[in-house]
Design a protein around this motif. Structure first.
Motif, PDB file in Angstrom:
ATOM      1  N   ARG A   1      52.537 -36.722  76.662  1.00 18.15           N
ATOM      2  CA  ARG A   1      52.980 -37.155  77.989  1.00 18.15           C
ATOM      3  C   ARG A   1      53.891 -36.100  78.610  1.00 18.15           C
ATOM      4  NH1 ARG A   1      56.590 -41.721  78.114  1.00 18.15           N
ATOM      5  NH2 ARG A   1      57.278 -41.606  80.276  1.00 18.15           N
ATOM      6  N   GLY A   2      54.777 -35.565  77.776  1.00 19.49           N
ATOM      7  CA  GLY A   2      55.698 -34.529  78.246  1.00 19.49           C
ATOM      8  C   GLY A   2      54.951 -33.282  78.673  1.00 19.49           C
ATOM      9  N   ILE A   3      53.956 -32.904  77.892  1.00 16.81           N
ATOM     10  CA  ILE A   3      53.191 -31.680  78.199  1.00 16.81           C
ATOM     11  C   ILE A   3      52.441 -31.864  79.530  1.00 16.81           C
ATOM     12  CG2 ILE A   3      51.253 -30.234  77.429  1.00 16.81           C
ATOM     13  CD1 ILE A   3      52.222 -30.958  74.506  1.00 16.81           C
ATOM     14  N   MET A   4      51.859 -33.055  79.733  1.00 14.55           N
ATOM     15  CA  MET A   4      51.151 -33.326  80.984  1.00 14.55           C
ATOM     16  C   MET A   4      52.129 -33.319  82.150  1.00 14.55           C
ATOM     17  SD  MET A   4      48.087 -33.538  79.999  1.00 14.55           S
ATOM     18  CE  MET A   4      47.152 -34.191  81.391  1.00 14.55           C
ATOM     19  N   ALA A   5      53.260 -33.983  81.973  1.00 15.09           N
ATOM     20  CA  ALA A   5      54.246 -34.091  83.055  1.00 15.09           C
ATOM     21  C   ALA A   5      54.789 -32.718  83.434  1.00 15.09           C
ATOM     22  CB  ALA A   5      55.390 -35.016  82.630  1.00 15.09           C
ATOM     23  N   ALA A   6      54.918 -31.832  82.446  1.00 14.72           N
ATOM     24  CA  ALA A   6      55.508 -30.520  82.701  1.00 14.72           C
ATOM     25  C   ALA A   6      54.678 -29.706  83.685  1.00 14.72           C
ATOM     26  CB  ALA A   6      55.653 -29.757  81.386  1.00 14.72           C
ATOM     27  N   ARG A   7      53.365 -29.970  83.709  1.00 16.88           N
ATOM     28  CA  ARG A   7      52.471 -29.192  84.577  1.00 16.88           C
ATOM     29  C   ARG A   7      52.819 -29.354  86.046  1.00 16.88           C
ATOM     30  NH1 ARG A   7      46.496 -30.383  82.110  1.00 16.88           N
ATOM     31  NH2 ARG A   7      46.886 -29.538  80.044  1.00 16.88           N
ATOM     32  N   THR A   8      53.319 -30.531  86.388  1.00 17.16           N
ATOM     33  CA  THR A   8      53.567 -30.790  87.809  1.00 17.16           C
ATOM     34  C   THR A   8      55.060 -30.752  88.157  1.00 17.16           C
ATOM     35  OG1 THR A   8      53.520 -33.141  87.292  1.00 17.16           O
ATOM     36  CG2 THR A   8      51.476 -32.165  88.135  1.00 17.16           C
ATOM     37  N   LYS A   9      55.912 -30.498  87.181  1.00 14.62           N
ATOM     38  CA  LYS A   9      57.341 -30.413  87.506  1.00 14.62           C
ATOM     39  C   LYS A   9      57.605 -29.146  88.317  1.00 14.62           C
ATOM     40  CE  LYS A   9      59.160 -33.002  83.567  1.00 14.62           C
ATOM     41  NZ  LYS A   9      59.838 -32.933  82.275  1.00 14.62           N
ATOM     42  N   PRO A  10      58.530 -29.213  89.269  1.00 15.48           N
ATOM     43  CA  PRO A  10      58.789 -28.029  90.100  1.00 15.48           C
ATOM     44  C   PRO A  10      59.331 -26.857  89.279  1.00 15.48           C
ATOM     45  CG  PRO A  10      59.934 -29.981  90.952  1.00 15.48           C
ATOM     46  CD  PRO A  10      59.359 -30.358  89.632  1.00 15.48           C
ATOM     47  N   LEU A  11      58.738 -25.691  89.480  1.00 14.41           N
ATOM     48  CA  LEU A  11      59.230 -24.462  88.854  1.00 14.41           C
ATOM     49  C   LEU A  11      59.343 -23.456  89.991  1.00 14.41           C
ATOM     50  CD1 LEU A  11      57.710 -22.724  85.687  1.00 14.41           C
ATOM     51  CD2 LEU A  11      59.125 -21.621  87.378  1.00 14.41           C
ATOM     52  N   LYS A  12      60.601 -23.186  90.343  1.00 15.21           N
ATOM     53  CA  LYS A  12      60.857 -22.395  91.547  1.00 15.21           C
ATOM     54  C   LYS A  12      61.257 -20.990  91.129  1.00 15.21           C
ATOM     55  CE  LYS A  12      64.860 -23.446  93.579  1.00 15.21           C
ATOM     56  NZ  LYS A  12      65.876 -24.238  94.263  1.00 15.21           N
ATOM     57  N   ALA A  13      60.644 -19.985  91.761  1.00 12.00           N
ATOM     58  CA  ALA A  13      61.057 -18.602  91.497  1.00 12.00           C
ATOM     59  C   ALA A  13      61.970 -18.148  92.630  1.00 12.00           C
ATOM     60  CB  ALA A  13      59.841 -17.703  91.397  1.00 12.00           C
ATOM     61  N   VAL A  14      63.097 -17.580  92.267  1.00  9.82           N
ATOM     62  CA  VAL A  14      64.025 -17.060  93.297  1.00  9.82           C
ATOM     63  C   VAL A  14      64.298 -15.587  93.004  1.00  9.82           C
ATOM     64  CG1 VAL A  14      65.117 -19.303  93.685  1.00  9.82           C
ATOM     65  CG2 VAL A  14      66.104 -17.734  92.020  1.00  9.82           C
ATOM     66  N   GLU A  15      64.627 -14.859  94.048  1.00  6.22           N
ATOM     67  CA  GLU A  15      64.919 -13.433  93.871  1.00  6.22           C
ATOM     68  C   GLU A  15      66.360 -13.263  93.367  1.00  6.22           C
ATOM     69  OE1 GLU A  15      62.778 -10.877  93.821  1.00  6.22           O
ATOM     70  OE2 GLU A  15      61.362 -12.551  93.984  1.00  6.22           O
ATOM     71  N   PRO A  16      66.627 -12.248  92.573  1.00  4.01           N
ATOM     72  CA  PRO A  16      67.971 -12.071  92.002  1.00  4.01           C
ATOM     73  C   PRO A  16      68.998 -11.662  93.045  1.00  4.01           C
ATOM     74  CG  PRO A  16      66.576 -10.206  91.463  1.00  4.01           C
ATOM     75  CD  PRO A  16      65.686 -11.214  92.115  1.00  4.01           C
ATOM     76  N   ALA A  17      70.259 -11.971  92.765  1.00  2.79           N
ATOM     77  CA  ALA A  17      71.367 -11.506  93.591  1.00  2.79           C
ATOM     78  C   ALA A  17      71.581 -10.016  93.294  1.00  2.79           C
ATOM     79  CB  ALA A  17      72.623 -12.300  93.265  1.00  2.79           C
ATOM     80  N   ALA A  18      72.219  -9.331  94.223  1.00  2.92           N
ATOM     81  CA  ALA A  18      72.478  -7.896  94.018  1.00  2.92           C
ATOM     82  C   ALA A  18      73.648  -7.729  93.053  1.00  2.92           C
ATOM     83  CB  ALA A  18      72.794  -7.240  95.351  1.00  2.92           C
ATOM     84  N   VAL A  19      73.332  -7.344  91.828  1.00  2.46           N
ATOM     85  CA  VAL A  19      74.364  -7.166  90.791  1.00  2.46           C
ATOM     86  C   VAL A  19      74.029  -5.871  90.052  1.00  2.46           C
ATOM     87  CG1 VAL A  19      75.310  -8.102  88.628  1.00  2.46           C
ATOM     88  CG2 VAL A  19      74.678  -9.658  90.479  1.00  2.46           C
ATOM     89  N   ASP A  20      75.043  -5.071  89.741  1.00  4.42           N
ATOM     90  CA  ASP A  20      74.788  -3.856  88.963  1.00  4.42           C
ATOM     91  C   ASP A  20      74.894  -4.162  87.475  1.00  4.42           C
ATOM     92  OD1 ASP A  20      74.402  -2.134  91.098  1.00  4.42           O
ATOM     93  OD2 ASP A  20      76.556  -1.844  91.375  1.00  4.42           O
ATOM     94  N   ALA A  21      73.913  -3.698  86.708  1.00  6.03           N
ATOM     95  CA  ALA A  21      74.007  -3.797  85.251  1.00  6.03           C
ATOM     96  C   ALA A  21      75.083  -2.827  84.769  1.00  6.03           C
ATOM     97  CB  ALA A  21      72.661  -3.465  84.613  1.00  6.03           C
ATOM     98  N   LEU A  22      75.812  -3.211  83.741  1.00  2.74           N
ATOM     99  CA  LEU A  22      76.913  -2.377  83.247  1.00  2.74           C
ATOM    100  C   LEU A  22      76.578  -1.695  81.926  1.00  2.74           C
ATOM    101  CD1 LEU A  22      79.808  -4.893  84.061  1.00  2.74           C
ATOM    102  CD2 LEU A  22      78.931  -3.053  85.498  1.00  2.74           C
ATOM    103  N   THR A  23      75.401  -2.042  81.382  1.00  2.00           N
ATOM    104  CA  THR A  23      74.950  -1.380  80.149  1.00  2.00           C
ATOM    105  C   THR A  23      73.447  -1.129  80.243  1.00  2.00           C
ATOM    106  OG1 THR A  23      74.414  -3.456  79.023  1.00  2.00           O
ATOM    107  CG2 THR A  23      76.639  -2.606  78.681  1.00  2.00           C
TER     108      THR A  23
END
Lengths: 320, 247
Positions: free
Chosen positions: B189-211
């Protein structure tokens, strides 16, 4: 510019891992031609000037007793201010429970590049490259810190304590305001009279091969003879034969003692992930096919109930 | 009550660890990707248990990763959680990753943020602390027990040689270790439900990597085990004393 080493303490005493961190910080400072200093939050009963022998000239202390308890949020503000007022550019922690709580917060507060779990001195020939353990001990990454301020936490038992001449360090009191903690501690349960697992030089560990908690006497006797800490594998902790804080492995505690003696432990990959950084591994198992033998330096194929008491006797002889 | 659970994709525990491009990149060929076990077994499952007790609890999952992280996020949604956010970036710098999640956390107004105690690939144990600092909220590292009573959490955490129990008012960041919850297997049931759950892609904030990771290396191979006969324990003691010099 200086190197500042955070001193971790509990019950009034400085932890062994901090001596390693001090030695490491002093070596980094020497490499870069910078002064090495230590930072103590709270109070200890140990003699602070004696820390000079690890190569630090000055101990910066914020001697407010409320700092004897670790609240990462409160301490981070104090450390950040101490870094600013001392002009430190490299801050060193131990990668123990305290360091895991503090180093990331302090790094974020200072916008400093962070390497946790360092195992060697930085390579400063091009950049500032710190070697750290990754993939649960199965590999190393060489990480270049590109920010002006840098935070490093040192894996326990990765860098040897270097005690030089007894030049006493001076103590300088820093006057930094301490905020009230939002964390209300209601209980602290410490195991009394035992060597803490993460600080032990030698660890004796038992697995399912010991058949039941009633048979742990032989493990404890051997540990006692070696002044070692005791540990166990996951199935042992899950079956409540031994307390959970003794469980070493991927999901338990990761340790890197000088000597790890595994008794009746088959050596599943998850167990190895917790102990594979040990300097020397001895495996005692009656199954010659046990995978642990492949990761061991010394092995005895035999019955633990026969081998371990004999081993304890031989150790006692040599220790006399 | 809104909970944010941080999810990372990691190679399966039994994966062969190898590197390519002159030891600068992890060899991903043939690697099975899983949800970082500490994120899955402890933090996600505990969040689900809290929702089972109080259905008004909202659980969001967050990951920093490119589109190839989506199968792992769907697996996590199959266990539970209402929706997922994928920050479309990839980085091995903990400050970069922590800053991205802190940004999402600020926008979402979460009461509680869970991470695993570390990932099994970078072993950083850093993201929770970084998020907490950037949000200026308390942080409990290496929690072994977590309970909630209204807006006050009771958390047990590991300290050197023992444990400590504390009460903390939310909001709070917690890194979860063994003991917080027990591993679960997703059901159909969980596997079926997961297919329709919202999965939103967002662009990253401007951050500099330090390593940056300059290179990887494998530990030197073990010389091989020296086997000592069971009837000659004294020889083992001699070797430990004279050869290894550890006793």
């Amino acid at each position: 510019m200086s190197v500042l080493v955070y001193i971790d303490h509990s019950d009034g005493h400085i932890k062994k891992s901090s001596f390693e961190a001090l030695s490491y910080g002093a070596a980094v400072a020497k490499q870069l031609g910078l002064p090495a200093e230590a930072l103590l939050l709270g109070t200890v009963t140990d003699d602070l000037s004696a820390l000079g022998k690890y190569g630090v000239a000055t101990i910066q202390q914020v001697n407010n007793d409320s700092l004897n308890h670790l609240d990462a949020q409160v301490q981070t503000k104090v450390i950040a201010e101490a870094v600013q007022s001392t002009g430190a550019t490299i801050v060193v922690f131990s990668h123990n429970q305290t360091g895991k709580a503090l180093a990331p917060r302090v790094a974020a507060s200072l916008k400093a590049g962070l390497v946790t779990g360092a195992v060697a001195l930085p390579d400063t020939s091009s950049g500032f490259v710190v070697k750290k353990s990754v993939f649960s001990g199965k590999a190393f990454a060489n990480v270049n810190i590109t920010s002006p301020v840098k935070v490093i936490s040192l894996n326990p038992n990765s860098y040897k304590t270097v005690a030089g001449d007894d030049k006493p360090a001076s103590v300088n009191l820093l006057n930094i305001a301490v905020e009230d903690s939002r964390v209300k501690v209601t209980a602290v349960n410490k195991v009394k009279g035992e060597v803490p697992l993460t600080e032990a030089d030698i660890v004796v560990s038992g697995g399912r091969g010991l058949k039941g908690p009633e048979n742990w006497g032989i493990v404890e006797d051997l540990a006692h003879a070696l002044h070692a800490a005791t540990a166990c594998s996951r199935p042992v902790a899950d079956s409540h034969w031994r307390p959970h804080h003794e469980h070493v492995g991927q999901t338990g505690i990761q340790i890197a003692p000088n000597l790890y003696i595994a008794i009746g432990i088959s050596g599943a990959i998850q167990h190895l992930a917790g102990v594979n950084r040990s300097k020397h591994i001895v495996v005692i198992n009656k199954d010659p096919e046990a995978p642990f033998f492949k990761a061991a330096d010394y092995g005895i194929v035999g019955d633990a109930f026969d081998v371990v008491p004999k081993l304890t006797e031989e150790i006692k002889k040599i220790r006399q | 009550m809104k909970i944010l659970v941080c999810i990372s994709k990691t190679p399966d525990t039994t994966s062969k660890i190898a590197f390519k491009d002159n030891n600068t990149k992890f060899e991903e060929a043939g690697v099975q990707w899983i949800i970082n076990p500490y994120d899955e077994w402890y933090s996600l499952v505990r969040a689900i248990e809290l929702k089972e007790k109080d259905p008004s609890v909202i659980i969001h999952l967050v990951t920093v990763g490119t589109a190839d992280a989506e199968p792992v996020i769907r697996k996590a949604l199959a266990l539970g959680g209402d929706e997922a956010i994928r920050i479309n970036a990839t980085s091995d710098d903990s400050f970069y990753v922590g800053s991205q999640i802190a940004e999402i956390a600020k926008q979402g107004g979460y009461d509680l943020i869970f991470t695993g105690k570390e990932t099994i690939d970078y072993n950083g144990s850093a993201i929770g602390g970084i998020i907490a600092e950037l949000l200026d909220v308390p942080y409990v590292s290496l929690a072994t027990k977590f309970d909630l009573n209204g807006d006050v959490a009771t958390v047990t955490r590991e300290i050197d040689g023992g444990e400590e129990v504390a009460e903390i008012k939310l909001p709070l960041v917690v890194s979860c270790a063994k003991g917080v919850a027990e591993q679960r297997i997703p059901n159909m049931r969980g596997i079926m439900a997961a297919r329709t759950k919202p999965l939103k892609a967002v662009e990253p904030a401007a951050v500099d990597a330090l390593t940056t990771i300059a290179s990887y290396e494998l530990p030197p191979a073990k010389a091989g085990v020296k086997l000592i006969p069971a009837d000659n324990v004294a020889e083992l003691v001699r070797l430990l004393h004279e050869e290894a010099k550890v006793i």
